[in-house]
Write an enzyme that holds these catalytic residues in place. Structure first.
Site, PDB file in Angstrom:
ATOM      1  N   GLY A  75       0.804  -1.207   0.000  1.00 31.90           N
ATOM      2  CA  GLY A  75       0.000   0.000   0.000  1.00 31.90           C
ATOM      3  C   GLY A  75       0.837   1.257   0.000  1.00 31.90           C
ATOM      4  N   HIS A  78     -26.065 -45.173 -15.599  1.00 35.26           N
ATOM      5  CA  HIS A  78     -25.982 -43.739 -15.910  1.00 35.26           C
ATOM      6  C   HIS A  78     -26.268 -43.428 -17.376  1.00 35.26           C
ATOM      7  CE1 HIS A  78     -24.611 -42.590 -11.955  1.00 35.26           C
ATOM      8  NE2 HIS A  78     -23.654 -43.520 -11.984  1.00 35.26           N
ATOM      9  N   LYS A 135      -7.273 -12.159 -12.406  1.00 32.11           N
ATOM     10  CA  LYS A 135      -6.096 -12.204 -11.537  1.00 32.11           C
ATOM     11  C   LYS A 135      -5.914 -13.596 -10.936  1.00 32.11           C
ATOM     12  CE  LYS A 135      -2.625 -10.623  -9.080  1.00 32.11           C
ATOM     13  NZ  LYS A 135      -2.436 -11.497  -7.934  1.00 32.11           N
ATOM     14  N   SER A 155      -0.802  -7.218  -9.931  1.00 30.05           N
ATOM     15  CA  SER A 155       0.345  -8.124  -9.952  1.00 30.05           C
ATOM     16  C   SER A 155       1.630  -7.337 -10.129  1.00 30.05           C
ATOM     17  CB  SER A 155       0.211  -9.139 -11.086  1.00 30.05           C
ATOM     18  OG  SER A 155       1.314 -10.030 -11.086  1.00 30.05           O
ATOM     19  N   GLU A 215       0.897 -18.759 -12.826  1.00 27.32           N
ATOM     20  CA  GLU A 215       2.127 -18.511 -12.058  1.00 27.32           C
ATOM     21  C   GLU A 215       2.556 -19.767 -11.292  1.00 27.32           C
ATOM     22  OE1 GLU A 215       2.715 -16.099  -7.973  1.00 27.32           O
ATOM     23  OE2 GLU A 215       2.029 -14.860  -9.640  1.00 27.32           O
ATOM     24  N   TYR A 216       1.609 -20.436 -10.645  1.00 23.10           N
ATOM     25  CA  TYR A 216       1.910 -21.683  -9.935  1.00 23.10           C
ATOM     26  C   TYR A 216       2.546 -22.701 -10.888  1.00 23.10           C
ATOM     27  CZ  TYR A 216      -0.676 -20.924  -5.505  1.00 23.10           C
ATOM     28  OH  TYR A 216      -1.100 -20.499  -4.273  1.00 23.10           O
ATOM     29  N   ALA A 230      -7.335 -10.657   1.836  1.00 25.22           N
ATOM     30  CA  ALA A 230      -8.629 -11.157   1.378  1.00 25.22           C
ATOM     31  C   ALA A 230      -9.366 -11.834   2.527  1.00 25.22           C
ATOM     32  CB  ALA A 230      -8.427 -12.141   0.230  1.00 25.22           C
ATOM     33  N   HIS A 257      -4.352 -15.687 -13.578  1.00 20.60           N
ATOM     34  CA  HIS A 257      -2.954 -15.248 -13.650  1.00 20.60           C
ATOM     35  C   HIS A 257      -2.121 -15.992 -12.609  1.00 20.60           C
ATOM     36  CE1 HIS A 257       0.275 -12.793 -11.883  1.00 20.60           C
ATOM     37  NE2 HIS A 257       0.447 -12.235 -13.056  1.00 20.60           N
ATOM     38  N   ASN A 258      -2.632 -16.057 -11.391  1.00 17.35           N
ATOM     39  CA  ASN A 258      -1.892 -16.718 -10.312  1.00 17.35           C
ATOM     40  C   ASN A 258      -1.816 -18.224 -10.514  1.00 17.35           C
ATOM     41  OD1 ASN A 258      -1.894 -14.110  -9.310  1.00 17.35           O
ATOM     42  ND2 ASN A 258      -2.368 -14.721  -7.223  1.00 17.35           N
ATOM     43  N   VAL A 263      -5.805  -4.702   1.613  1.00 14.95           N
ATOM     44  CA  VAL A 263      -5.887  -5.480   2.852  1.00 14.95           C
ATOM     45  C   VAL A 263      -6.025  -6.960   2.498  1.00 14.95           C
ATOM     46  CG1 VAL A 263      -6.931  -3.564   4.113  1.00 14.95           C
ATOM     47  CG2 VAL A 263      -8.413  -5.244   2.996  1.00 14.95           C
ATOM     48  N   ARG A 293     -19.688 -46.728 -16.195  1.00 16.45           N
ATOM     49  CA  ARG A 293     -20.682 -45.971 -15.424  1.00 16.45           C
ATOM     50  C   ARG A 293     -22.075 -46.558 -15.628  1.00 16.45           C
ATOM     51  NH1 ARG A 293     -21.903 -41.135 -16.697  1.00 16.45           N
ATOM     52  NH2 ARG A 293     -22.208 -40.249 -14.602  1.00 16.45           N
ATOM     53  N   GLY A 307       3.952  -7.460  -7.200  1.00 17.39           N
ATOM     54  CA  GLY A 307       4.543  -7.403  -5.881  1.00 17.39           C
ATOM     55  C   GLY A 307       4.826  -5.987  -5.432  1.00 17.39           C
ATOM     56  N   ASN A 318      -6.378  -9.823  -3.255  1.00 14.63           N
ATOM     57  CA  ASN A 318      -6.613 -11.080  -3.989  1.00 14.63           C
ATOM     58  C   ASN A 318      -7.881 -11.759  -3.497  1.00 14.63           C
ATOM     59  OD1 ASN A 318      -4.588 -11.346  -5.939  1.00 14.63           O
ATOM     60  ND2 ASN A 318      -3.104 -12.048  -4.436  1.00 14.63           N
TER      61      ASN A 318
END
Length: 474
Positions: free
Chosen positions: A18, A454, A184, A130, A191-192, A78, A187-188, A76, A448, A132, A104
């Site tokens: 912030g 089914h 977003k 994004s 990233e993972y 999430a 996006h993350n 702040v 199934r 950081g 987030n």
């Protein structure tokens, strides 16, 4: 009407993110105010001694310092904290004011908050950010969604503080309601996947070829100068060069191998499953972070199930690095493709109004997954805005084919030598099934129907069918 010395932008949450964002805004000539209930953080902000940044520890004074219509962004954590802060703001702000959630938050929570604040007469944006702390200070990538009128009000400010690529800001209106936070989240998830892929190249070099830290640093340095150029490869290069003052060994070698997570990767997998859409490279990357936390079990299992006695790879390491570079390129393409495919279907399901080429465009700079390859993604969607899957683009098709031998070699050799490469394996298996005109799912449907009645469908015939399978065995 603006009054002299009143702030044009307010921010709640004066942590590093912030505070850096406020300084970025102030750098561009805006008066801004910051609020935090932690007096030390407020004092630290005021001690910056900048004439156009004002810190407050009283929320009413903070709101009164803002020009009408007021613009307040929350930075702040999430969760419940967001709702608590919104409730406070609603009590001191006026109808027509703008509230922005820059954290987030889960997109379903943003959806709820958007509708609730709309009913109360407030304008709301859920904005993924994004880059950081450094991005916040120097220029992040921002993904706002929600009230279009609110975005239009803050668009000029956001465009100024965003990162820029080829003179264009890495921020744009994503779409309706929770669109920004959904983008977003994906996006993350990507990233993972990219981080897991990089960690697997590290494992192969370290365990398979027993390369030293300097040799691995050289590999990542070279990769970052070519088609793999990206923020994540760049910081990996830097990690393999960082030593604490006076130390001889890399800090990396002292870091415990238990990966933490904020939850956004898991949310991506959950959202994909809810939509019935596969993102296996993201799923396995989340799973491997979870597995890493069970250190005690892994240590015990390592004594019960020792690794291959011939874990060391043979042959020329330099030549193999070229195969691994191709494998990473393939895996990287798959990670982006799966994420963009999820966005495509979420757009249809949730009626966000997403613009796929615009998403790729603003991811090219400022954000964690920025890379040279995003230029190819941007070009693909610019050429065909209705492209259903990146693998169907001719240019990306050619790159996949050229990289295929590399990933097949990496996956098969890793299996032979007992080196775990789950993300590479997931990328390859996804591709091999994606390109299959026929999958063995017909057997699953027969099973199934056998145990659960089914029903199934038949090729070339309308309707659904059921068979009394036990009768055939009597």
């Amino acid at each position: 009407m603006k009054k002299e010395n009143q702030s044009e932008f307010g921010l709640i949450g004066l942590g590093t993110m912030g505070s850096n964002l406020l300084q970025n805004i102030a750098d561009h000539g805006y008066n801004c105010s910051g609020y935090d209930n932690n007096y030390k953080k407020v004092d630290a902000l005021n001690q910056l001694d900048r004439g156009n940044i004002h810190g407050f520890a009283n929320i009413k004074d903070f709101v009164m310092s803002l020009n009408v219509p007021r613009v307040v962004m929350m930075s702040v954590p999430a969760g419940k904290v967001v709702d608590i802060v919104i409730e406070e703001l609603v009590g001191v702000m006026e109808k027509g004011d703008i509230i922005i959630d820059g954290g987030n938050s889960h997109f379903t929570e943003t959806e709820r908050r958007y509708k609730d604040l709309e009913e109360k007469g407030f304008l709301f944006l859920g904005m993924g950010i994004s880059g950081g702390a450094e991005g916040a200070r120097k220029g992040p990538s921002m993904m706002p969604g929600g009230d279009k009128k609110a975005y239009d009000t803050v668009a000029t400010l956001l465009e100024k503080i965003a990162a820029h690529v080829n003179g264009e800001p890495t921020v744009a209106y994503m779409g309706a309601r929770s669109a920004g936070h959904f983008v977003k989240m994906v996006h993350n998830g990507i990233e993972y996947a990219l981080m897991q892929l990089i960690s697997e190249t590290y494992e192969i070099m370290k365990e398979g070829f027993q390369m030293n830290d300097n040799e691995m640093h050289a590999v990542y340095e070279k990769w970052n100068e070519g088609r793999l150029q990206s923020y994540l490869i760049e910081i990996t290069r830097d990690i393999f060069a960082y030593k604490k003052p006076g130390e001889k060994l890399l800090l990396l070698n002292d870091i415990k191998d238990e990966a933490k997570a904020t939850g956004t990767g898991k949310w991506t997998s959950q959202a994909a499953m809810d939509l019935g859409l596969p993102v296996p490279i993201i799923d396995i990357s989340v799973a491997m972070r979870d597995l890493s936390k069970y250190k005690d079990l892994r240590v015990k299992a390592s004594t019960m199930y020792p690794g291959s006695q011939d874990i060391k790879y043979g042959g020329n390491a330099d030549k193999y690095i070229a195969k691994m570079e191709a494998a990473y390129y393939f895996g990287m393409m798959s990670a982006y493709a799966q994420g963009m495919h999820l966005l495509y279907h979420a757009n249809e399901e949730y009626k966000y109004g997403l613009n796929m080429d615009l998403i790729a465009k603003i991811w090219r700079g400022g954000c964690i997954i920025r890379s040279e390859f995003l230029e190819d993604i941007f070009a693909a969607y610019k050429k065909d805005s209705k492209l259903k899957h990146l693998f169907l683009d001719n240019s990306i098709h050619d790159n996949l084919i050229m990289s295929l031998d590399g990933i097949r070699a990496v996956v098969s050799d890793a299996s032979k030598h007992g080196v775990a490469v789950p993300a590479f394996s997931a990328a390859l298996s996804y591709f091999d099934n994606f390109r299959s005109a026929e999958m063995p799912a017909n057997l699953i449907m027969a099973q199934r129907d056998y145990f659960g009645s089914h029903t199934y469908e038949l090729t070339g015939k309308e309707g659904t069918f059921h068979t009394e399978w036990e009768d055939a065995n009597n």
